[in-house]
Enzyme design. Structure first.
Site, PDB file in Angstrom:
ATOM      1  N   ARG A 285       0.822  -1.211   0.000  1.00  0.00           N
ATOM      2  CA  ARG A 285       0.000   0.000   0.000  1.00  0.00           C
ATOM      3  C   ARG A 285       0.855   1.259   0.000  1.00  0.00           C
ATOM      4  NH1 ARG A 285      -5.309  -0.072   1.971  1.00  0.00           N
ATOM      5  NH2 ARG A 285      -5.133   2.179   1.741  1.00  0.00           N
TER       6      ARG A 285
ATOM      7  N   GLY B 296       4.458   3.847  10.814  1.00  0.00           N
ATOM      8  CA  GLY B 296       5.837   3.826  11.311  1.00  0.00           C
ATOM      9  C   GLY B 296       6.843   3.866  10.172  1.00  0.00           C
TER      10      GLY B 296
ATOM     11  N   TYR C 144      -3.936 -10.470  -2.485  1.00  0.00           N
ATOM     12  CA  TYR C 144      -3.793  -9.898  -1.144  1.00  0.00           C
ATOM     13  C   TYR C 144      -4.523 -10.742  -0.100  1.00  0.00           C
ATOM     14  CZ  TYR C 144      -3.875  -6.578   2.686  1.00  0.00           C
ATOM     15  OH  TYR C 144      -3.739  -6.004   3.921  1.00  0.00           O
TER      16      TYR C 144
ATOM     17  N   LYS D 130      -2.995 -12.716  17.119  1.00  0.00           N
ATOM     18  CA  LYS D 130      -2.787 -11.761  18.218  1.00  0.00           C
ATOM     19  C   LYS D 130      -3.198 -12.312  19.587  1.00  0.00           C
ATOM     20  CE  LYS D 130      -1.375  -8.333  15.497  1.00  0.00           C
ATOM     21  NZ  LYS D 130      -0.011  -7.800  15.505  1.00  0.00           N
TER      22      LYS D 130
ATOM     23  N   ARG E 165      -9.344  -7.245   7.521  1.00  0.00           N
ATOM     24  CA  ARG E 165      -9.575  -8.460   6.716  1.00  0.00           C
ATOM     25  C   ARG E 165     -10.897  -9.159   7.065  1.00  0.00           C
ATOM     26  NH1 ARG E 165      -3.500 -10.879   7.880  1.00  0.00           N
ATOM     27  NH2 ARG E 165      -2.449  -8.888   7.601  1.00  0.00           N
TER      28      ARG E 165
ATOM     29  N   VAL F 292       2.849  -2.141  19.218  1.00  0.00           N
ATOM     30  CA  VAL F 292       1.964  -1.634  20.278  1.00  0.00           C
ATOM     31  C   VAL F 292       2.678  -1.692  21.637  1.00  0.00           C
ATOM     32  CG1 VAL F 292      -0.147  -2.175  21.564  1.00  0.00           C
ATOM     33  CG2 VAL F 292      -0.191  -2.106  19.070  1.00  0.00           C
TER      34      VAL F 292
ATOM     35  N   ASP G 177      40.933 -26.556 -16.789  1.00  0.00           N
ATOM     36  CA  ASP G 177      40.220 -27.525 -15.942  1.00  0.00           C
ATOM     37  C   ASP G 177      39.071 -28.097 -16.779  1.00  0.00           C
ATOM     38  OD1 ASP G 177      39.048 -28.756 -13.589  1.00  0.00           O
ATOM     39  OD2 ASP G 177      37.605 -27.100 -13.648  1.00  0.00           O
ATOM     40  N   TYR G 178      38.536 -29.252 -16.371  1.00  0.00           N
ATOM     41  CA  TYR G 178      37.446 -29.812 -17.177  1.00  0.00           C
ATOM     42  C   TYR G 178      36.065 -29.560 -16.558  1.00  0.00           C
ATOM     43  CZ  TYR G 178      34.438 -32.714 -19.887  1.00  0.00           C
ATOM     44  OH  TYR G 178      33.386 -33.120 -20.669  1.00  0.00           O
TER      45      TYR G 178
ATOM     46  N   ASP H 107      37.278 -23.687 -12.135  1.00  0.00           N
ATOM     47  CA  ASP H 107      36.172 -23.226 -11.287  1.00  0.00           C
ATOM     48  C   ASP H 107      36.325 -23.653  -9.834  1.00  0.00           C
ATOM     49  OD1 ASP H 107      35.699 -26.015 -11.834  1.00  0.00           O
ATOM     50  OD2 ASP H 107      33.709 -25.713 -10.964  1.00  0.00           O
TER      51      ASP H 107
END
Ligand code: GDG
Length: 723
Positions: free
Chosen positions: A9, A30, A86, A277, A310, A376, A497-498, A677
């Site tokens: 948002r 915040g 959402y 909560k 919600r 809170v 290298d291989y 590598d």
């Protein structure tokens, strides 16, 4: 340089009022405060959904034009997209999973597909806006795919991601069918932030196991870019809450509330409506307290603010009904003419009223079953300017790690909630003040400003480090320089290298057969008499001979234990295997107890392969095997080498380094190029003179002068320089 903050948002909401005119309301959360206080001088932009649906392009244009004045860039979403991305994937799949509500998780293909689609829309908007020097900070679980999507099109841009909710343990995260895509998505970022070290640890373990990558503590090397993970506990705007009581309007609210609540002690709880909560647990704890402590009846009330959230989702609506019922039962049973046990508010409060309640309440009761941080709890403490009060805090909130002077409870134990309420009510004011001051000191230092600054500063520092890594790659200029030297020289040595260099690294070594392009190139190099071409490999002699016996190049097998020069194989060491039964048994034992690992016996090297083993188990067993082999190998004078998903036991007399030394002594070369590598190839690089072209494939090396991003770039490079 600009900073782009990307969140689901925007901090502004577009609406049509009764007269059908567009209206915009700012919301100062915040996050906005944190961003506004960034100490660096940077232009800030936001990308997000403007909170409204519109089908009309004209209206979209109008909204965009208005918002762009504030550097807000809207991503328009349809009501179906909001429903499935959402409310669906974000809030009915990821949210319950990350909060350990495993049985609440809904799996719907439509949710996932829309989640991907919306993340793509965000990526598109972002890519249209950003420049190469900009910083991008993605917020939260609704946009987990976004870092990778942006990275795919803007390789070198600086991207951070912050996860505001818990990250669950691997055992839980693995149930998601889309786990790999989500982790890959996050690893598109340079810095991934969590509130606590525990979430960070869970993320690292999930990424290692699901994606088969290996972290070094907080960092992982990916395609020449290092991604970092760190904990940044989010804070609040401490001064705003601490100074609020000095505003006359807040003081008036406090006085008015005093009138309403009389002399009752007040317990306060504030949350969005959410099953995470622990709202019902809290009510049960309070009910049990008044049941078992009749002396406190008519003396203490619970003011419970639940902010609607919600509630179109069934599960939330059901929770709301249950809360209503429980409060009805408590108030029905215990209310008197003079006393209401629970005051219930199912709506948000303006800031001044909320902060007045914080200031006034004797107890802040915060009981989540899981919570990323919980702001809170911090706000309650901050609002207590020269005022006593006790915070009761669930140990399941991220904030509990920092706030250890709170009364810490486990919300699953109703008796603990009951007892904590009693302890808080009985706590002498002096002790309340002592605890309060300690916690206030801590949260005032760790404000939201510091949180945002710490994150962005770390992200910038990482970008500088990653930029440094990238400059070591071979650019076009360097290719031309190597080509020019190639053309100007007469005695050239190629040490190649291989596995992982001339051929892609395969989990089944027998599948890494040379391609026709490899053959073409080797023949091309070998056809110039000025070139000496050597494949220097850990592979055994028979395999190398089978693959390359017919080409006029030299070969070095098993790290130079034997080599082929001018068509003849020469043994550097005796035929006898250098290890004994004891070592063989140790390795065999590790194969038996490590599913999907295997043993390979070469003429002079014993190898334990663990490429297909679960990463956590592999790192445990690798360390254990290393330790188990130390004494027996020391007795026989053998070397234990850690390679790419292997441990090798071999004689120390021959390494790729000793082979390079031997090769150097065979002629007076004026052009040397070595490419590989693996860590074993670094032994080659180390032995070569400083003017040699040493090239590490796939990652950065401290020894090699150059690096190539991936194996697929090796053959084209050799082709160009030998033109
Ligand atoms: C997620 C994570 C993490 C609440 N009621 C009112 C009101 N609020 C404000 C509070 C606080 C915020 O809402 C709630 O923040 P929390 O952190 O407690 O919880 P979530 O919304 O679930 O947030 C959480 C957070 O992200 C940050 O990373 O801590 O764990 O779940 O600021 O003040 N504000 C006003 N009136 C209200 O009635 N004005």
């Amino acid at each position: 340089m600009k900073l782009f903050i990307i969140a689901n948002r925007l901090p502004i909401k577009a609406n049509r009022n009764e007269n059908n005119e567009l209206e915009f309301t700012r919301s100062e959360g915040g996050l906005t405060t944190g961003m506004d206080s960034l100490s660096m001088n940077v232009e800030k932009h936001w990308i997000g959904w403007p909170g409204t649906y519109t089908e009309s392009e004209v209206e979209e244009k109008l909204i965009s034009q208005h918002l762009e004045k504030f550097n807000f860039h809207p991503v328009f979403l349809s009501s179906d997209q909001i429903l499935n991305y959402y409310e669906g994937y974000s809030n009915s799949t990821l949210w319950p999973l990350c909060h350990y509500f495993y049985t609440y998780v809904e799996y719907e293909n439509l949710y996932w597909n829309t989640y991907k689609q919306v993340n793509e829309l965000f990526a598109k908007t972002t890519l249209d806006l950003i420049g190469p020097d900009d910083i991008i900070w993605v917020q939260d679980y609704q946009l987990m795919l976004l870092p990778r999507m942006i990275r795919n099109s803007a390789e070198n841009v600086s991207i951070g991601y912050f996860h505001h909710i818990p990250f669950p343990s691997y055992e839980l995260f693995r149930v998601l069918p889309e786990r790999a895509e989500l982790l890959e998505g996050l690893l598109g970022a340079d810095l991934i932030g969590f509130h606590t070290h525990d979430y960070m640890r869970h993320f690292v373990s999930a990424a290692e196991r699901v994606l088969d990558i290996r972290f070094r503590f907080d960092q992982v090397l990916l395609n020449n870019r290092i991604a970092y993970v760190d904990a940044f506990p989010m804070g609040i705007n401490f001064d705003l809450y601490f100074n609020a009581i000095n505003q006359p309007v807040v003081q008036e609210k406090v006085d008015a509330m005093r009138e309403t609540y009389g002399k009752h002690k007040l317990i306060l709880s504030v949350d969005r409506l959410d099953y995470s909560k622990g709202i019902l647990h809290r009510l049960r704890g309070f009910a049990q307290f008044i049941e078992n402590h009749p002396e406190y009846r008519e003396k203490v009330s619970l003011a419970m603010i639940v902010v609607p959230s919600r509630d179109s989702v069934d599960r939330y609506a059901a929770l709301k009904t249950k809360i209503d019922e429980t409060i009805g039962t408590i108030n029905g049973k215990y209310s008197t003419i003079n006393w209401t046990p629970v005051y219930y508010f199912y709506h948000g409060f303006p800031f001044e009223e909320l902060v007045a309640l914080y200031h006034m309440a004797d107890i802040g009761l915060v009981t989540p079953l899981r919570d990323g941080m919980n702001l809170v709890a911090k706000e309650y403490l901050a609002a207590k300017r020269n005022k006593a009060g006790v915070l009761i805090l669930s140990e399941m909130a991220g904030a509990a790690i920092e706030l250890n002077d709170a009364l810490i409870i486990n919300p699953n134990n109703i008796e603990e909630i009951e007892n904590a309420i009693y302890t808080a009510l009985e706590m002498p004011e002096e002790e309340q003040m002592r605890r309060m001051r300690k916690m206030q000191q801590s949260i005032s230092r760790k404000s939201v400003n510091k949180w945002a600054n710490d994150f962005v500063n770390e992200l910038k520092a990482i970008s500088i480090k990653n930029e440094g890594l990238n400059t070591e790659r071979i650019d076009h200029q360097t290719k031309l320089k190597i080509q020019a030297e190639y053309r100007a020289t007469k005695k050239r040595l190629f040490i190649l290298d291989y596995d992982g260099t001339l051929a892609p690294f395969k989990s089944k070594p027998e599948e890494a057969i040379p391609s026709s392009e490899t053959y073409r190139l080797l023949k091309k190099l070998a056809s110039d008499p000025k070139n000496k071409v050597v494949i220097s490999s850990g592979r055994d002699r028979d395999t190398l001979e089978e693959w390359f016996g017919n080409i006029a190049i030299d070969l070095a097998a098993e790290h130079g234990a034997c080599y082929k020069e001018k068509g003849v194989w020469i043994d550097n060491v005796s035929d006898e295997v250098p290890w004994d039964n004891e070592i063989m048994e140790i390795v065999q034992n590790f194969v038996d107890k490590t599913p999907r690992s295997k043993i390979e016996e070469k003429n002079t090297t014993l190898v334990w392969h663990y490429r297909n083993v679960d990463t956590w188990l592999a790192s445990l067993r690798e360390q254990q095997l290393f330790e188990a082999l130390m004494i027996p190998c020391a007795r026989l004078g053998l070397q234990i080498m850690r390679g790419n998903k292997i441990i090798e036991i071999k004689s120390p007399l021959h390494t790729k380094g000793s082979e390079a030394r031997r090769l150097m002594a065979t002629d007076d070369f004026d052009f040397i190029l070595a490419i590989g590598d693996d860590t074993t190839d670094e032994d080659t690089f180390r032995e070569l003179p400083s003017n040699a072209f040493t090239i590490k494939v796939g990652s950065i090396s401290e020894v090699a002068h150059y690096s190539l991003k991936s194996q697929s770039k090796v053959l084209p490079l050799l082709d160009i320089i030998s033109d």
